[in-house]
Enzyme design. Structure first.
Site, PDB file in Angstrom:
ATOM      1  N   LEU A   1      -7.141  23.373  10.179  1.00  0.00           N
ATOM      2  CA  LEU A   1      -5.929  23.661  10.735  1.00  0.00           C
ATOM      3  C   LEU A   1      -4.998  23.797   9.644  1.00  0.00           C
ATOM      4  O   LEU A   1      -3.921  24.442   9.951  1.00  0.00           O
ATOM      5  CB  LEU A   1      -5.553  22.326  11.417  1.00  0.00           C
ATOM      6  CG  LEU A   1      -6.004  22.122  13.062  1.00  0.00           C
ATOM      7  CD1 LEU A   1      -7.468  22.536  13.188  1.00  0.00           C
ATOM      8  CD2 LEU A   1      -5.381  20.897  13.642  1.00  0.00           C
TER       9      LEU A   1
ATOM     10  N   VAL B   1     -14.060  18.423   8.223  1.00  0.00           N
ATOM     11  CA  VAL B   1     -13.615  19.971   8.093  1.00  0.00           C
ATOM     12  C   VAL B   1     -12.369  20.251   8.713  1.00  0.00           C
ATOM     13  O   VAL B   1     -11.563  21.447   8.465  1.00  0.00           O
ATOM     14  CB  VAL B   1     -14.812  20.694   8.553  1.00  0.00           C
ATOM     15  CG1 VAL B   1     -14.591  22.254   8.474  1.00  0.00           C
ATOM     16  CG2 VAL B   1     -16.051  20.330   7.483  1.00  0.00           C
ATOM     17  N   CYS B   2     -12.307  19.799   9.967  1.00  0.00           N
ATOM     18  CA  CYS B   2     -11.049  20.010  10.932  1.00  0.00           C
ATOM     19  C   CYS B   2      -9.922  20.105  10.287  1.00  0.00           C
ATOM     20  O   CYS B   2      -9.066  21.007  10.513  1.00  0.00           O
ATOM     21  CB  CYS B   2     -11.274  18.988  12.035  1.00  0.00           C
ATOM     22  SG  CYS B   2     -12.646  19.183  13.234  1.00  0.00           S
ATOM     23  N   PRO B   3      -9.232  18.904   9.426  1.00  0.00           N
ATOM     24  CA  PRO B   3      -7.939  19.311   9.097  1.00  0.00           C
ATOM     25  C   PRO B   3      -7.792  20.319   7.659  1.00  0.00           C
ATOM     26  O   PRO B   3      -6.807  20.900   7.851  1.00  0.00           O
ATOM     27  CB  PRO B   3      -7.743  17.801   8.553  1.00  0.00           C
ATOM     28  CG  PRO B   3      -9.293  17.229   8.098  1.00  0.00           C
ATOM     29  CD  PRO B   3      -9.891  18.025   9.350  1.00  0.00           C
TER      30      PRO B   3
END
Length: 214
Positions: free
Chosen positions: A70, A65-67
């Site tokens: 960002l 989920v993080c990319p």
């Protein structure tokens, strides 16, 4: 915040950052994707520069989920910079891991904000997003005004991604209210929309006031 690891005297515990209160000074190592080098950020420096600050905590590099988060934030970065914001993504990874991730994950190719490293979790703990069980940071978003006062915070669990459109709206509202402190922004306020002016006449009459707004 204390930088030393070993001291004969016990460090005084710093209370958790609180909305409406000035944050303590802190610093972190960063990877700057624009310049392509490592550096350091400090709350003192951004305050002295008269900048607004966004701290965008996320669990870890090389995750799922993080990319997407960002990359979404990167689409609003130019607008935020024009408004006077300094944006920092933050995780408990090192700045070296940030460099490797930024340069290998295609979703991050448009990331231009500095990527801050909090490997000992000190800053994450101060902002209340550190997960002792995993050693990672939860998804926390914090807006700090040019005076160093924390004006907004949002914390999500690992499995819920954020929306940069809403973050931009919150930033726009906070910038407007700093310039117009006697007003208040109602739900879903966007630049150019009507605001409320709290007074005794408004008590119990918000519906009527809102209805009369063009």
């Amino acid at each position: 915040m204390h930088e030393h690891a070993y001291d004969e005297e016990c460090c005084v515990e710093v209370p958790e950052a609180t909305v409406g209160q000035e944050v303590v000074d802190f610093s972190m190592k960063v990877y700057d994707p624009v310049e392509g080098f490592f550096g350091e950020m400090s709350m003192e420096a951004t305050r002295e520069a008269g900048k607004w600050t966004i701290l965008f905590f996320y669990p870890a590099d090389f995750t799922f989920v993080c990319p997407t988060e960002l990359a979404d934030l990167a689409t609003k970065h130019d607008e935020l910079v024009k408004m006077g914001f300094e944006v920092f993504s933050v995780s408990t990874d090192t700045e070296f891991a940030h460099l490797a991730w930024r340069n290998s994950e295609k979703l991050l190719e448009n990331v231009r904000f500095k990527m801050a490293a909090d490997p000992n979790g000190q800053v994450s703990r101060y902002f209340g997003v550190y997960d002792d069980e995993s050693g990672l940071a939860l998804r926390g978003t914090f807006i700090i005004n040019p005076d160093g006062v924390l004006v907004s915070k949002e914390i999500n669990f690992y499995n819920v991604g954020r929306n940069a459109d809403e973050l931009l709206r919150k930033c726009q509202a906070n910038v407007y209210l700093r310039e117009n402190p006697s007003e208040a922004c109602p739900a879903k306020w966007t630049p150019g929309a009507k605001t409320l002016t709290p007074s005794e006449k408004l008590v119990g009459n918000v519906y009527q006031t809102m209805s009369e707004m063009p």
